[in-house]
Design a protein around this motif. Structure first.
Motif, PDB file in Angstrom:
ATOM      1  N   SER A   4       0.672  -1.153  -0.041  1.00 53.87           N
ATOM      2  CA  SER A   4      -0.028   0.271  -0.064  1.00 53.87           C
ATOM      3  C   SER A   4       0.842   1.251  -0.007  1.00 53.87           C
ATOM      4  CB  SER A   4      -0.901   0.095   1.065  1.00 53.87           C
ATOM      5  OG  SER A   4      -0.217   0.077   2.385  1.00 53.87           O
ATOM      6  N   GLN A   5       2.122   1.347   0.186  1.00 50.87           N
ATOM      7  CA  GLN A   5       3.046   2.308   0.215  1.00 50.87           C
ATOM      8  C   GLN A   5       3.407   2.664  -1.017  1.00 50.87           C
ATOM      9  OE1 GLN A   5       4.093  -0.591   1.090  1.00 50.87           O
ATOM     10  NE2 GLN A   5       5.983  -0.829  -0.180  1.00 50.87           N
ATOM     11  N   SER A  80      -0.360   6.638  -1.910  1.00 46.28           N
ATOM     12  CA  SER A  80      -0.281   5.625  -1.034  1.00 46.28           C
ATOM     13  C   SER A  80      -1.634   5.344  -0.398  1.00 46.28           C
ATOM     14  CB  SER A  80       0.330   6.397   0.136  1.00 46.28           C
ATOM     15  OG  SER A  80       1.866   6.648  -0.121  1.00 46.28           O
ATOM     16  N   GLY A  81      -2.656   6.586  -0.461  1.00 46.99           N
ATOM     17  CA  GLY A  81      -4.061   6.010  -0.116  1.00 46.99           C
ATOM     18  C   GLY A  81      -4.594   5.118  -1.016  1.00 46.99           C
ATOM     19  N   ARG A 103       7.387  -3.345   4.897  1.00 50.72           N
ATOM     20  CA  ARG A 103       7.768  -2.272   3.771  1.00 50.72           C
ATOM     21  C   ARG A 103       7.915  -1.070   4.187  1.00 50.72           C
ATOM     22  NH1 ARG A 103       7.689  -4.629  -1.315  1.00 50.72           N
ATOM     23  NH2 ARG A 103       6.113  -5.983  -1.654  1.00 50.72           N
ATOM     24  N   LEU A 104       7.555  -0.546   5.192  1.00 47.29           N
ATOM     25  CA  LEU A 104       7.692   1.007   5.581  1.00 47.29           C
ATOM     26  C   LEU A 104       8.773   1.008   6.730  1.00 47.29           C
ATOM     27  CD1 LEU A 104       4.228   2.302   5.253  1.00 47.29           C
ATOM     28  CD2 LEU A 104       6.168   2.711   3.668  1.00 47.29           C
ATOM     29  N   LEU A 151       3.604   8.091   7.089  1.00 48.60           N
ATOM     30  CA  LEU A 151       2.931   7.235   6.201  1.00 48.60           C
ATOM     31  C   LEU A 151       2.674   5.886   7.136  1.00 48.60           C
ATOM     32  CD1 LEU A 151       1.489   6.841   3.730  1.00 48.60           C
ATOM     33  CD2 LEU A 151       3.579   5.835   2.687  1.00 48.60           C
ATOM     34  N   LEU A 152       3.660   5.589   7.825  1.00 48.25           N
ATOM     35  CA  LEU A 152       3.552   4.332   8.520  1.00 48.25           C
ATOM     36  C   LEU A 152       2.518   4.624   9.809  1.00 48.25           C
ATOM     37  CD1 LEU A 152       4.401   1.497   9.319  1.00 48.25           C
ATOM     38  CD2 LEU A 152       6.551   2.435  10.473  1.00 48.25           C
ATOM     39  N   VAL A 153       2.611   5.642  10.320  1.00 45.91           N
ATOM     40  CA  VAL A 153       1.538   5.995  11.479  1.00 45.91           C
ATOM     41  C   VAL A 153       0.190   6.007  10.751  1.00 45.91           C
ATOM     42  CG1 VAL A 153       0.801   7.947  12.996  1.00 45.91           C
ATOM     43  CG2 VAL A 153       3.277   7.262  12.473  1.00 45.91           C
TER      44      VAL A 153
END
Length: 402
Positions: A4-5, A80-81, A103-104, A151-153
């Motif tokens: 998803s990233q 990313s979304g 991944r992140l 992004l991970l958060v």
């Protein structure tokens, strides 16, 4: 694409939008590569001193930095979304937690400790400090990797929400929530105009930023300097990608933003960024922030849409290599730009020449590192690209869905 990233080295993917398609792989790689151009230009801006500041400068580089800033990171969040929404439809939440941590989180940890540590040591040596002390210190700045952190958060927050909602509906009929019903009704009124989507996104961002500031916690710094304000600044673009994965009419409208709007939107975003911090009146600062948000949403729609529609012809060999190496380039380029800029500081050459050498050098070294150090070895792909070693299989074929 199975993650998803945005930073990834998977095969190319597309998300269909109306009659056209968005080549997510092309857009992602282009935005990633523009990071090299952006940070190389930072060395020569006239409006301030970056981590490395050359004596040869030009206003062209200020304009280039402002233009790229208006859409590059916002574009990352939108993609990313979109990708994360696809992952949510294919994988259970517990599986996605592990996948996103790999991944992140893993490349973030490696980049922060090793690559940023080396950069911190290099800058310390430049200042006359002990580079080894800087390298081994526990206060290495996160630098450009803040995007992966935030992004991970966001990914983990969405997964926590999905898990809670799933538990609350377990055993019952899963009906659409009130937000989903409201959005369905709004979408049912007909196709949106690109400006209406951009204005709605800007207003949603302003509302979220206002709520965050009213809490009194907006600027409290957490681990690695993260703040609620910074997280909320780009979060609506990520959520827009999540929502528009199913509401293609809105996405198609937004990405039809004409490219000629980019210079206007870029100027608005840059002016608003400066004015929202410098104007005396609180109301004027809020108005400037609104101008900045509209500029960002318009610029993002114009650039992502234009890049996604570039579908003619096959990619060149270099284009495929850059796309495959985009995650490695993202992690490594910041250190390389600073090292090359420091190397060229003593030379009395025009800024354009130094800029070109820094960009080409960072690209070449990043590609070589990916080609001969990362790609051939499973553990290195895991550390730098977050990819688990795959079982032996026939050579991959790049797939694109029209």
């Amino acid at each position: 694409m199975h993650s998803s990233q945005v930073p990834s080295t998977e095969a190319a993917s597309s998300v269909t939008t109306g009659m056209a398609g968005i080549d997510l792989d092309r857009v992602r790689a282009t935005l990633m590569i523009l990071g090299v151009v952006l940070h190389a230009a930072d060395v020569f801006i006239t409006s301030g001193d970056w981590l490395v500041a050359d004596t040869h400068r030009g206003v062209f580089f200020d304009a280039l930095v402002a233009l790229i800033h208006s859409f590059r990171v916002p574009g990352f969040y939108l993609l990313s979304g979109l990708l994360f929404a696809g992952s949510l439809s294919r994988h259970a939440a517990p599986d996605l937690v592990l996948r996103q941590l790999l991944r992140l989180g893993l490349p973030l940890l490696v980049g922060w400790t090793l690559i940023n540590g080396a950069q911190h040591a290099l800058l310390a040596a430049r200042r006359g400090d002990d580079p080894w002390e800087a390298l081994l210190s526990l206060d290495v700045p996160i630098y450009h990797l803040w995007f992966l952190r935030d992004l991970l958060v966001l990914n983990l927050l969405v997964l926590a929400w999905v898990t809670l909602v799933g538990r609350s509906r377990r055993g019952g009929v899963r009906e659409p929530g009130w937000l989903s019903r409201l959005l369905d009704r709004l979408e049912g009124h007909g196709p949106s105009h690109w400006m209406s989507v951009a204005l709605s996104g800007a207003m949603a961002t302003l509302g979220l930023l206002l709520i965050v500031r009213l809490t009194g916690w907006a600027y409290l710094k957490g681990a690695s300097g993260i703040t609620l304000f910074d997280l909320a600044f780009y979060a609506p673009l990520f959520f827009a990608g999540l929502l528009m994965h199913r509401r293609r009419g809105w996405l198609d409208a937004w990405l039809s933003t004409p490219l000629w709007m980019l210079p206007i939107a870029g100027f608005a975003a840059n002016w608003g960024d400066v004015a929202s911090d410098s104007l005396r009146s609180a109301l004027a600062r809020e108005m400037a922030l609104a101008v900045q948000m509209v500029g960002i949403w318009v610029a993002t729609g114009a650039v992502v849409g234009a890049l996604g529609r570039l579908r003619a012809g096959a990619r060149s060999g270099l284009g495929r290599q850059l796309s495959a190496a985009s995650y490695t380039i993202f992690l490594l380029h910041h250190l390389l730009v600073i090292a090359l800029a420091l190397l060229l500081l003593p030379y009395d050459w025009p800024a354009a020449v130094k800029f070109g050498l820094i960009v080409l050098g960072a690209f070449a070294i990043s590609l070589a590192f990916h080609r001969w150090v990362v790609r051939p070895f499973g553990p290195m792909r895991l550390l730098f690209n977050g990819r688990l070693p795959a079982p032996d299989a026939p050579a991959a074929v790049t797939a694109r869905v029209a």
